[in-house]
Design an enzyme around this catalytic site. Sequence first.
Site, PDB file in Angstrom:
ATOM      1  N   ASP A  74      -0.593   8.355  16.040  1.00 40.96           N
ATOM      2  CA  ASP A  74      -1.559   7.915  15.027  1.00 40.96           C
ATOM      3  C   ASP A  74      -2.227   6.603  15.429  1.00 40.96           C
ATOM      4  O   ASP A  74      -2.261   5.643  14.654  1.00 40.96           O
ATOM      5  CB  ASP A  74      -0.855   7.768  13.673  1.00 40.96           C
ATOM      6  CG  ASP A  74      -1.852   7.725  12.514  1.00 40.96           C
ATOM      7  OD1 ASP A  74      -1.458   7.312  11.414  1.00 40.96           O
ATOM      8  OD2 ASP A  74      -3.028   8.097  12.720  1.00 40.96           O
ATOM      9  N   GLY A 130       0.835  -1.196   0.000  1.00 48.25           N
ATOM     10  CA  GLY A 130       0.000   0.000   0.000  1.00 48.25           C
ATOM     11  C   GLY A 130       0.864   1.238   0.000  1.00 48.25           C
ATOM     12  O   GLY A 130       2.093   1.177  -0.058  1.00 48.25           O
ATOM     13  N   GLY A 166       0.650   5.985   0.197  1.00 49.80           N
ATOM     14  CA  GLY A 166      -0.083   7.238   0.324  1.00 49.80           C
ATOM     15  C   GLY A 166       0.875   8.401   0.267  1.00 49.80           C
ATOM     16  O   GLY A 166       1.962   8.311  -0.315  1.00 49.80           O
ATOM     17  N   GLY A 167       0.473   9.493   0.917  1.00 50.89           N
ATOM     18  CA  GLY A 167       1.276  10.703   0.872  1.00 50.89           C
ATOM     19  C   GLY A 167       2.610  10.589   1.570  1.00 50.89           C
ATOM     20  O   GLY A 167       3.545  11.345   1.285  1.00 50.89           O
ATOM     21  N   PHE A 168       2.723   9.634   2.511  1.00 49.97           N
ATOM     22  CA  PHE A 168       3.955   9.514   3.274  1.00 49.97           C
ATOM     23  C   PHE A 168       4.961   8.566   2.629  1.00 49.97           C
ATOM     24  O   PHE A 168       6.137   8.587   2.969  1.00 49.97           O
ATOM     25  CB  PHE A 168       3.642   9.026   4.695  1.00 49.97           C
ATOM     26  CG  PHE A 168       2.766   9.960   5.461  1.00 49.97           C
ATOM     27  CD1 PHE A 168       1.442   9.617   5.725  1.00 49.97           C
ATOM     28  CD2 PHE A 168       3.231  11.175   5.893  1.00 49.97           C
ATOM     29  CE1 PHE A 168       0.627  10.480   6.433  1.00 49.97           C
ATOM     30  CE2 PHE A 168       2.419  12.040   6.601  1.00 49.97           C
ATOM     31  CZ  PHE A 168       1.105  11.693   6.864  1.00 49.97           C
ATOM     32  N   GLY A 169       4.521   7.701   1.723  1.00 49.13           N
ATOM     33  CA  GLY A 169       5.444   6.762   1.109  1.00 49.13           C
ATOM     34  C   GLY A 169       4.738   5.494   0.677  1.00 49.13           C
ATOM     35  O   GLY A 169       3.514   5.425   0.637  1.00 49.13           O
ATOM     36  N   GLU A 170       5.538   4.494   0.348  1.00 48.52           N
ATOM     37  CA  GLU A 170       5.020   3.224  -0.136  1.00 48.52           C
ATOM     38  C   GLU A 170       5.506   2.090   0.765  1.00 48.52           C
ATOM     39  O   GLU A 170       6.586   2.177   1.363  1.00 48.52           O
ATOM     40  CB  GLU A 170       5.493   2.967  -1.574  1.00 48.52           C
ATOM     41  CG  GLU A 170       5.057   4.033  -2.574  1.00 48.52           C
ATOM     42  CD  GLU A 170       3.567   3.990  -2.836  1.00 48.52           C
ATOM     43  OE1 GLU A 170       2.949   5.056  -2.909  1.00 48.52           O
ATOM     44  OE2 GLU A 170       3.025   2.872  -2.948  1.00 48.52           O
ATOM     45  N   THR A 171       4.725   1.017   0.835  1.00 45.09           N
ATOM     46  CA  THR A 171       5.079  -0.138   1.653  1.00 45.09           C
ATOM     47  C   THR A 171       5.057  -1.390   0.786  1.00 45.09           C
ATOM     48  O   THR A 171       4.139  -1.592  -0.004  1.00 45.09           O
ATOM     49  CB  THR A 171       4.093  -0.303   2.826  1.00 45.09           C
ATOM     50  OG1 THR A 171       4.040   0.918   3.563  1.00 45.09           O
ATOM     51  CG2 THR A 171       4.534  -1.414   3.749  1.00 45.09           C
ATOM     52  N   LYS A 199       9.485  -0.162   4.054  1.00 49.03           N
ATOM     53  CA  LYS A 199       8.781   1.113   3.908  1.00 49.03           C
ATOM     54  C   LYS A 199       9.699   2.110   3.222  1.00 49.03           C
ATOM     55  O   LYS A 199      10.791   2.396   3.712  1.00 49.03           O
ATOM     56  CB  LYS A 199       8.350   1.648   5.273  1.00 49.03           C
ATOM     57  CG  LYS A 199       7.280   0.800   5.936  1.00 49.03           C
ATOM     58  CD  LYS A 199       6.782   1.434   7.221  1.00 49.03           C
ATOM     59  CE  LYS A 199       5.678   0.592   7.851  1.00 49.03           C
ATOM     60  NZ  LYS A 199       5.146   1.198   9.079  1.00 49.03           N
TER      61      LYS A 199
END
Length: 707
Positions: free
Chosen positions: A139, A17, A19-24, A41
């Site tokens: 979070d 997955g 998003g704005g913070f990066g990819e995993t 990550k």
Amino acid sequence: MLGNTLVGRYQIISHLGGGGFGETFVACDTHLPGLPKCVVKKLQPQANDPATLEIARRLFDTEAQVLYKLGTCDRIPQLLAYFEENAEFYLVQELILGHDLSKELTPGKTYTQEEVTVLLQEILTILEFVHQQNVIHRDINPRNLLRREDGRLILIDFGAVKQITTQVVTPKGENKSTVVIGTPGYIPGEQAQGNPKFSSDIYAVGIVAIQALTGLLPHQLEHDADTHEIIWQNHSQVSPEFAKFIDKMICYDFRQRYASATAALQALTDINQPESNTIAITPTLPPAKVRFNQTKKSIFLKLLLAILLISATATASVLVVNNINSNNATELAKKGNTFFELQRYKDALSAYQKAVEIRPDYAKGWNGQGKTLSRLKQYQEALTAYDKTIQLQPDYVEAWSGRGFALQSLQRYSEAIASFDKALQLNESYPEVWNARGEVFSSLKQYDQAIKSYDRAIEFKADAYESWYNKGLALQSLKEYNEAINAYNKAIEIKSDYQGAWYNLGNSLVNLNRYEDAFKAYDKAVQYHTNYPIAWLSRGNVLIILRRYPEAIESFNQVIKLQPNSYQAWYGKGWSEHQNQRYADAIKSYNKAATIRPNTYEVWYSLGNSQYILQKYQEAIASYNKAVRYKANHHESWYSRGNAFFNLKQYQQAIASYEQAIKHKPDYNQAVNARDEAQRQLQAATPKPVVVPALPSSEFTSPSPEN
């Protein structure tokens, strides 16, 4: 990214997955036996200019060190590696198999107070460990709480890591975060304004509890227009005590919430504590008779006469009252010091508070509050007390140093350095402050500056083993392994049972491929601290490299004793048993590893190999089937599956398996040769049809009528 190998080790298998913070991604570790899976990550900073990258680099190193420390808890994924490649940042963590709580806390589904109590106890217990490491998660929400396959909760995705990707440098050269970290609905006001507290995590846990109790999502909850407090009790049935507990967790004003997970957990425990049927009776004793000896009586009468004489004027009365108050404040502060030494911090805090109530300008009372609040991990409140102390007495060196320690715990590193510098200006020979200053520079990845501070600490206190150890960590971060080894050895020379120094000495030696020496260091670490699972695990892994399999098995047994669900230990044990030709034992260990992580192809492949050697071909085929189910392109599993079918003389199935191996690795000569041999065996085993030759038609004649 798919198919790429990072730093020559981590091969990307699939995308999880992003998003704005990066990819995993899911990757396999090609340097370990069985190619175990892990999570990679990739963090993507907002900008790629040199200044922003340098800020991201410092944050990355700091947060990686924090994640490594947190990973010692079995409810938090272990950090396996972190690195930078091509100006991109990567974290490698343990892969957790299971599902997140959003699959359980579905809209409309409600849980009882008892069920939510159990949920809260588990979450708060994990969070207590996090807060004890001076870390704010930032979070907490159902998606970041995984239900592992053994039924236990795992806390993932720390918001501090996301901070790395949200930094930019302003035109004025300032470091600025561009994105609020957290999940809408679970973020309290102070966190939304960029000032998270430990109690911010408590708020998020409270929202998760309300979601479970009401079946409502956070955005569906009503808020009081005047107080901003959440209205939720009309959607659930709970006891008044439990409702009060939840309300305190989610107070709009963070100062009214539980200050930490420990405090919340204790309050929850108190609610569920059964009432006692017995009452403790304290015996009442008659008051002791006070007797004055002649000397004391004389002094008392003189003092009384003096008071009567000076009470004629208002000014004199004020002086007497102030003198009495001063003495009371001093005595209360001394009482606070005694409680502090006894580690009765709440009693100490109460004494110090009473001292400054009597005498508001009493610097020692304020400083006492500061140090006690720090021990209670209420760092923001401690900071206020220290500031008051310094306002009253600007050269109070203990207050300046205490202020620095509080700022360090709050991760306000630049301010911490300024406070430490002021303390050292007032008293240069303060090794504890030099050491703390070094720790702050290490947190900022400014290792050269950190080493200079550690050297000053050692200059003033040659036997400061913690400073030698910290110096070793800084040198290890700079990959100056030989110098790090010297520093660790110095720390051990001073404190021979310093298990952390022995363990990290082993890590530096591994980086120099000095495996025999590394084993000796890990061995010392576990001798001095037998309940040290990561040291036992590292010891076992080094013994595998040294091919000392029986000893490796013993190391992994120690890990299992301390952490029964350690997949790495069970897998390492199985690998060692297989290499030691204890195939039946290896099968048992692999089966245990498969129970813990059933979706991991490596364990099924290794299990199949042990079964194959014992000629349990059908069982081996079943294991290989599981391996290719979880990794369809694992050519070695297909090849081994083909061999098992070949031994069963099921050549058609063997050929099909070999074809799959060749498909995923076209240059796999062993599989090509095995396929060709299977085809020859198949042809040899197939019976050939009997062919009857046909006669020419001219040879046939019709019978004559005479015949």
